[in-house]
Design a protein around this motif. Structure first.
Motif, PDB file in Angstrom:
ATOM      1  N   GLU A   1     -26.239 -34.390  23.076  1.00  0.00           N
ATOM      2  CA  GLU A   1     -26.575 -34.053  22.022  1.00  0.00           C
ATOM      3  C   GLU A   1     -26.295 -34.071  20.877  1.00  0.00           C
ATOM      4  O   GLU A   1     -25.880 -34.323  19.754  1.00  0.00           O
ATOM      5  CB  GLU A   1     -28.093 -33.536  21.396  1.00  0.00           C
ATOM      6  N   PHE A   2     -25.034 -33.274  21.108  1.00  0.00           N
ATOM      7  CA  PHE A   2     -23.630 -33.354  20.035  1.00  0.00           C
ATOM      8  C   PHE A   2     -22.345 -34.889  20.553  1.00  0.00           C
ATOM      9  O   PHE A   2     -22.181 -34.856  19.184  1.00  0.00           O
ATOM     10  CB  PHE A   2     -22.915 -32.811  21.018  1.00  0.00           C
ATOM     11  N   HIS A   3     -22.711 -35.262  21.437  1.00  0.00           N
ATOM     12  CA  HIS A   3     -21.813 -36.500  21.737  1.00  0.00           C
ATOM     13  C   HIS A   3     -22.478 -37.920  20.925  1.00  0.00           C
ATOM     14  O   HIS A   3     -22.189 -38.600  20.303  1.00  0.00           O
ATOM     15  CB  HIS A   3     -21.966 -36.961  23.444  1.00  0.00           C
ATOM     16  N   LEU A   4     -24.000 -38.041  20.979  1.00  0.00           N
ATOM     17  CA  LEU A   4     -24.475 -38.670  19.977  1.00  0.00           C
ATOM     18  C   LEU A   4     -24.341 -38.889  18.441  1.00  0.00           C
ATOM     19  O   LEU A   4     -23.720 -39.175  17.720  1.00  0.00           O
ATOM     20  CB  LEU A   4     -25.959 -38.819  20.577  1.00  0.00           C
ATOM     21  N   ARG A   5     -24.196 -36.888  18.062  1.00  0.00           N
ATOM     22  CA  ARG A   5     -24.094 -37.479  16.439  1.00  0.00           C
ATOM     23  C   ARG A   5     -22.599 -37.694  15.970  1.00  0.00           C
ATOM     24  O   ARG A   5     -22.052 -37.975  15.303  1.00  0.00           O
ATOM     25  CB  ARG A   5     -24.044 -35.626  16.731  1.00  0.00           C
ATOM     26  N   VAL A   6     -21.466 -37.078  17.195  1.00  0.00           N
ATOM     27  CA  VAL A   6     -20.504 -37.366  16.959  1.00  0.00           C
ATOM     28  C   VAL A   6     -19.711 -38.804  16.695  1.00  0.00           C
ATOM     29  O   VAL A   6     -19.324 -39.579  16.080  1.00  0.00           O
ATOM     30  CB  VAL A   6     -19.456 -36.984  18.257  1.00  0.00           C
ATOM     31  N   LEU A   7     -20.938 -39.551  18.013  1.00  0.00           N
ATOM     32  CA  LEU A   7     -20.429 -40.965  17.484  1.00  0.00           C
ATOM     33  C   LEU A   7     -21.759 -41.939  16.684  1.00  0.00           C
ATOM     34  O   LEU A   7     -20.652 -43.093  16.275  1.00  0.00           O
ATOM     35  CB  LEU A   7     -21.077 -41.662  19.037  1.00  0.00           C
ATOM     36  N   SER A   8     -22.248 -41.422  16.357  1.00  0.00           N
ATOM     37  CA  SER A   8     -23.010 -41.658  15.221  1.00  0.00           C
ATOM     38  C   SER A   8     -21.717 -41.477  13.651  1.00  0.00           C
ATOM     39  O   SER A   8     -22.029 -42.214  12.674  1.00  0.00           O
ATOM     40  CB  SER A   8     -24.117 -41.182  14.754  1.00  0.00           C
ATOM     41  N   HIS A   9     -20.911 -40.677  13.847  1.00  0.00           N
ATOM     42  CA  HIS A   9     -19.594 -40.050  12.632  1.00  0.00           C
ATOM     43  C   HIS A   9     -18.729 -40.817  12.803  1.00  0.00           C
ATOM     44  O   HIS A   9     -17.903 -41.536  11.635  1.00  0.00           O
ATOM     45  CB  HIS A   9     -19.582 -38.793  12.696  1.00  0.00           C
ATOM     46  N   SER A  10     -17.859 -41.035  13.997  1.00  0.00           N
ATOM     47  CA  SER A  10     -16.875 -41.478  14.613  1.00  0.00           C
ATOM     48  C   SER A  10     -16.564 -42.191  15.954  1.00  0.00           C
ATOM     49  O   SER A  10     -17.383 -41.881  16.600  1.00  0.00           O
ATOM     50  CB  SER A  10     -15.788 -40.581  13.945  1.00  0.00           C
TER      51      SER A  10
END
Length: 338
Positions: A205-214
């Motif tokens: 879930e953290f990786h999803l937020r990270v890749l949604s950002h940058s």
């Protein structure tokens, strides 16, 4: 309750470029290997925060006390009197450190000696300034714990076909593990910390937020990170991916549903209604193809049965017994004529 055990206080660690967070609980054999692994890195500008999440404090303190003086100065230990969960443990360790870069090194995983050197150098390159972190080629190591020994059984590359890190791929399934990911601390200001409400799948879930950002870089080549798995182990020595498989499936669905609701709240149902209709049509096409395959398979089975029956008939009629009967019948006929 959290107690803090530090050899020389936060000031001694100030200025370290990398904060390594190691989560542990009642696994001293693995933690001992992790400490050896961390302090064997060719890049040494790091601080280590050990988060003992409800385990026996004496085991952890005994291992850290055995390290050399210069190593102990870089270790901060947080003792949780009761477990707060993997993601809360990660957040506690991250906030206790001050490094420019962060990486989660769980007690049972390990690195190639040049992991930190390679990943820090990658993010230091001006060309990669727009990337929030970097992941590396990872190898799964299947292990067994036999007494006080960790024995490798076999190895396989994790996602051997992966050439880059993309949100599109990560939406399908988690294609990275914490041991493989070094990222910039400032990322937490943009996307927040690990979701402490998730007992599993928190890293995905953290990786999803990270890749949604940058963007996130990828270091291909020889594996630099090693993900330890023990399918046969239970209790503290097991892996959640095996011991909590049902929870992984449940929270995978909940994470998808939460992000779907958020997307709908921002953009309405129109796009999702269209996509779900397209997916439904695709699923129906797949079902039709499966039905045709089943029907073709049934017909083929029937043909094979008939061929087998015919084959048995041919064999019985051309057997040695039948072959020998023919001359005898002929002899009888000739004898009758005479």
């Amino acid at each position: 309750m959290i107690t803090l055990s530090q050899r020389n206080g936060p000031a001694m660690n100030a200025g370290a470029r990398v904060t390594i967070v190691t989560r542990t609980k009642n696994r001293p054999i693995f933690l001992a290997r992790a400490l050896d692994d961390i302090f064997a890195q060719t890049f040494q500008d790091f601080e280590l925060v050990i988060v003992n999440d409800g385990g026996n404090p004496a085991d952890v303190d005994h291992l850290t006390a055995q390290r050399a003086d210069d190593e102990r100065k870089r270790i901060t230990t947080l003792h949780h009197s009761a477990s707060v969960g993997m993601e809360a443990a990660s957040n506690a360790g991250i906030k206790a450190g001050s490094g420019e870069f962060i990486v989660i090194h769980d007690d049972d995983d390990f690195w190639a000696p040049n992991f930190l050197e390679s990943t820090v150098a990658y993010l230091d390159e001006p060309a990669h300034g727009g990337e929030s972190g970097v992941m590396v080629r990872t190898e799964i190591v299947i292990e067994e714990l036999k007494g006080d020994r960790i024995e490798p059984i076999r190895r396989e590359i994790f996602w051997a076909d992966m050439q880059q890190i993309t949100l599109a791929d990560m939406l399908k399934i988690n294609r990275a593990v914490p041991i493989s990911f070094l990222y910039r601390r400032e990322l937490h200001d943009a996307v927040g910390y690990y979701n402490e409400d998730l007992p599993v799948v928190g890293d995905w879930e953290f990786h999803l937020r990270v890749l949604s950002h940058s963007r996130v870089g990828f270091l291909d080549g020889e594996p630099l990170a090693f993900w330890s798995q023990r399918p046969e182990s239970q209790g503290h020595d097991g892996n959640s991916i095996f011991a909590k498989a049902a929870e992984h499936a449940r929270y995978d669905a909940l994470v998808r549903d939460q992000h779907l609701r958020e997307g709908v709240a921002q953009g309405g149902l129109g796009g999702m209604l269209y996509l779900t209709r397209v997916l439904a049509e695709q699923e129906e096409l797949i079902r039709d193809q499966q039905r045709r395959l089943d029907e073709t398979g049934a017909k083929l089975d029937h043909v094979l049965e008939r061929l087998d029956a015919l084959n048995q008939t041919v064999i019985s009629r051309t057997s040695v017994g039948e072959f020998l009967k023919k001359p005898l019948l002929l002899a009888k006929k000739l004898g009758g004529r005479s």
